[in-house]
Design a protein around this motif. Structure first.
Motif, PDB file in Angstrom:
ATOM      1  N   UNK A  98       0.829  -1.206   0.000  1.00 39.48           N
ATOM      2  CA  UNK A  98       0.000   0.000   0.000  1.00 39.48           C
ATOM      3  C   UNK A  98       0.864   1.258   0.000  1.00 39.48           C
ATOM      4  N   UNK A  99       1.939   1.244   0.793  1.00 41.95           N
ATOM      5  CA  UNK A  99       2.813   2.409   0.839  1.00 41.95           C
ATOM      6  C   UNK A  99       3.452   2.669  -0.517  1.00 41.95           C
ATOM      7  N   UNK A 100       3.965   1.602  -1.149  1.00 42.27           N
ATOM      8  CA  UNK A 100       4.584   1.773  -2.462  1.00 42.27           C
ATOM      9  C   UNK A 100       3.564   2.258  -3.492  1.00 42.27           C
ATOM     10  N   UNK A 101       2.351   1.707  -3.399  1.00 34.69           N
ATOM     11  CA  UNK A 101       1.307   2.120  -4.336  1.00 34.69           C
ATOM     12  C   UNK A 101       0.945   3.586  -4.122  1.00 34.69           C
ATOM     13  N   UNK A 102       0.861   4.003  -2.839  1.00 34.63           N
ATOM     14  CA  UNK A 102       0.535   5.404  -2.539  1.00 34.63           C
ATOM     15  C   UNK A 102       1.634   6.341  -3.036  1.00 34.63           C
ATOM     16  N   UNK A 103       2.898   5.950  -2.831  1.00 31.17           N
ATOM     17  CA  UNK A 103       3.997   6.782  -3.320  1.00 31.17           C
ATOM     18  C   UNK A 103       3.972   6.889  -4.837  1.00 31.17           C
ATOM     19  N   UNK A 104       3.692   5.779  -5.495  1.00 30.48           N
ATOM     20  CA  UNK A 104       3.627   5.804  -6.956  1.00 30.48           C
ATOM     21  C   UNK A 104       2.475   6.681  -7.434  1.00 30.48           C
ATOM     22  N   UNK A 105       1.321   6.561  -6.757  1.00 23.94           N
ATOM     23  CA  UNK A 105       0.169   7.360  -7.142  1.00 23.94           C
ATOM     24  C   UNK A 105       0.436   8.852  -6.903  1.00 23.94           C
ATOM     25  N   UNK A 106       1.083   9.164  -5.762  1.00 22.52           N
ATOM     26  CA  UNK A 106       1.403  10.564  -5.472  1.00 22.52           C
ATOM     27  C   UNK A 106       2.356  11.133  -6.521  1.00 22.52           C
TER      28      UNK A 106
END
Length: 470
Positions: A366-374
């Motif tokens: 989730x953290x990696x996905x959030x960073x990628x989305x940001x």
């Protein structure tokens, strides 16, 4: 092991250099001198693989090494040489019960299952020595699936003693084909397991048994044995012709030389068994010392096991002393319940750890996905502004923001129009740095372009973007 059941013999040697492989192949295929082999029986030897010469053996090994995907070390073992046989009297042709051909076929099947049939590159069955034996050459390849490995790496920060922090991280490792003899025979425990497994799966089917476990004996090579005999026979005393000079008035029909040769030959023949026994006496003494060491090891193991058994028996006696049969039965039931409770607790702990690991992986994803989305959202916002911004507005932005926008302009096809607009303005140089014109726009007092850093993005007038390349 009983006296009626001879032991199976399995030895393995590591061949780490091409010269060692050539020497071994020369011995196997008799291209080098083999004193203890009978030349008149060379034709009885058989090859069960296409490799039937030292040269073809090297070619076969090189073909298998071509499949290796992980570069091996300089000291890597290129091939394993297996020698499989038994005592001479174990085979049918010498009065035993073991059929050599069937025994060797099962041995080859065992090696194929252990290493893979394609990695058993040469098999030679030899009948020109005292006992039949099989020599097999194996390339020790290991196929490892894709997996995750953990490594201790440096982390940001230092502890109170000034030492760099470390943390354990997981790294994906792709599937590979490696060259590793240690995977099969790298420890004494693995070698002992090899002997036991071979005895169970192969030797027992042919009237043979495993050799003595924990033995301190070491193998005496044929070369060492024959060298001892040759040295002893060379030192045997011959008669000199001077000792048999003609005396008296009657001449004999033999000359002193002929008589010396005849008597010397007779004496050598008569004393040959004694000389041979003397030559191998040191070998026999060494074997005796090794058997004593083997007996000592077994005695020590027996003592350790007996001591452990006595301690366990004493603990049980203290626990059950003075209890009635009913009380002992109740104690056994309580112990069973405690063991079951411990097993349930261990199972729950394993389940808890597995759940925690899953949750940790989920949060990390989730953290990696959030960073990628940001990151994507930020790029979209910048791209939207760049489509509407003029070159003068970009020139007035800060250096870091300007460089970020510049990389974005030349990495997205949908910003080609904006990139051309910025390039044609003459306000920018490499990597989004301002030209002299751009500097005068932002600071009229400045007359020089911004200093550019090496290895930045290509010039806006370079081949990465331009009318002729669009």
């Amino acid at each position: 092991m009983t006296s009626s059941q001879p032991p199976a013999i399995l030895r393995v040697a590591k061949l780490s250099t091409w010269s060692a492989i050539a020497t071994s192949g020369g011995h196997t295929w008799r291209t080098a001198p083999v004193p203890h082999a009978d030349p008149e029986r060379y034709h009885l030897n058989e090859d069960w693989r296409p490799a039937d010469t030292p040269k073809r053996l090297r070619v076969a090994i090189e073909e298998r090494l071509a499949a290796v995907t992980t570069p091996p070390s300089k000291e890597a073992v290129l091939a394993l040489e297996y020698l499989i046989t038994a005592r001479r009297e174990a085979f049918i042709q010498h009065g035993g019960e073991t059929d050599a051909t069937e025994y060797f076929r099962d041995a080859v099947s065992f090696l194929e299952e252990r290493h893979g049939a394609e990695n058993v590159v040469a098999v030679n069955v030899q009948h020109d020595e005292i006992a039949p034996h099989l020599v097999a050459y194996v390339v020790p390849l290991v196929e490892r699936p894709a997996r995750t490995v953990r490594r201790s790496v440096f982390a940001p920060g230092r502890d109170e003693y000034g030492r760099q922090h470390r943390e354990v991280r997981e790294f994906p490792k792709p599937a590979e084909v490696a060259l590793s003899s240690d995977h099969y025979n790298g420890t004494p425990a693995k070698l002992a397991s090899l002997q036991s497994e071979f005895a169970t799966r192969v030797a027992s089917r042919h009237g043979l048994v495993r050799g003595l476990e924990m033995s301190a004996a070491t193998h005496t090579t044929n070369q060492a044995h024959h060298t001892a005999l040759t040295r002893a026979m060379a030192g045997h005393v011959d008669l000199a012709p001077e000792e048999l000079e003609r005396r008296g008035r009657l001449w004999r029909r033999e000359s002193p030389e002929e008589q010396a040769r005849r008597l010397s030959a007779a004496m050598r023949e008569h004393y040959a068994p004694t000389v041979a026994r003397a030559a191998t006496a040191e070998h026999d003494r060494r074997r005796a010392r090794q058997m004593v060491e083997t007996a000592r090891r077994h005695r020590d193991r027996y003592r350790r096991e007996r001591t452990a058994h006595a301690e366990t028996h004493a603990a049980l006696a203290r626990l059950t002393f003075g209890l009635s049969p009913e009380q002992r039965a109740a104690l056994e039931r309580q112990a069973t319940q405690c063991r079951q409770a411990n097993e349930r607790a261990a199972q729950e702990e394993r389940q808890r750890r597995a759940t925690a690991e899953v949750e940790r992986n989920r949060r990390e994803q989730q953290r990696l996905k959030a960073e990628c989305q940001a990151k994507q959202d930020r790029e979209e916002r910048l791209a939207s502004k760049l489509r509407r911004s003029s070159p003068e507005e970009l020139a007035k932005a800060g250096l870091e923001l300007r460089r970020e926008c510049w990389r974005l302009l030349f990495s997205r096809p949908d910003l080609e129009e904006a990139a051309d607009r910025m390039a044609e303005s003459g306000l920018f140089e490499h990597g989004g740095h301002l030209s002299s014109k751009g500097c005068r726009l932002t600071d009229p007092a400045a007359g020089r372009a911004e200093p550019t850093m090496p290895n930045q993005a290509p010039s806006i007038s370079g081949p990465s973007r331009g009318p002729e390349n669009s």
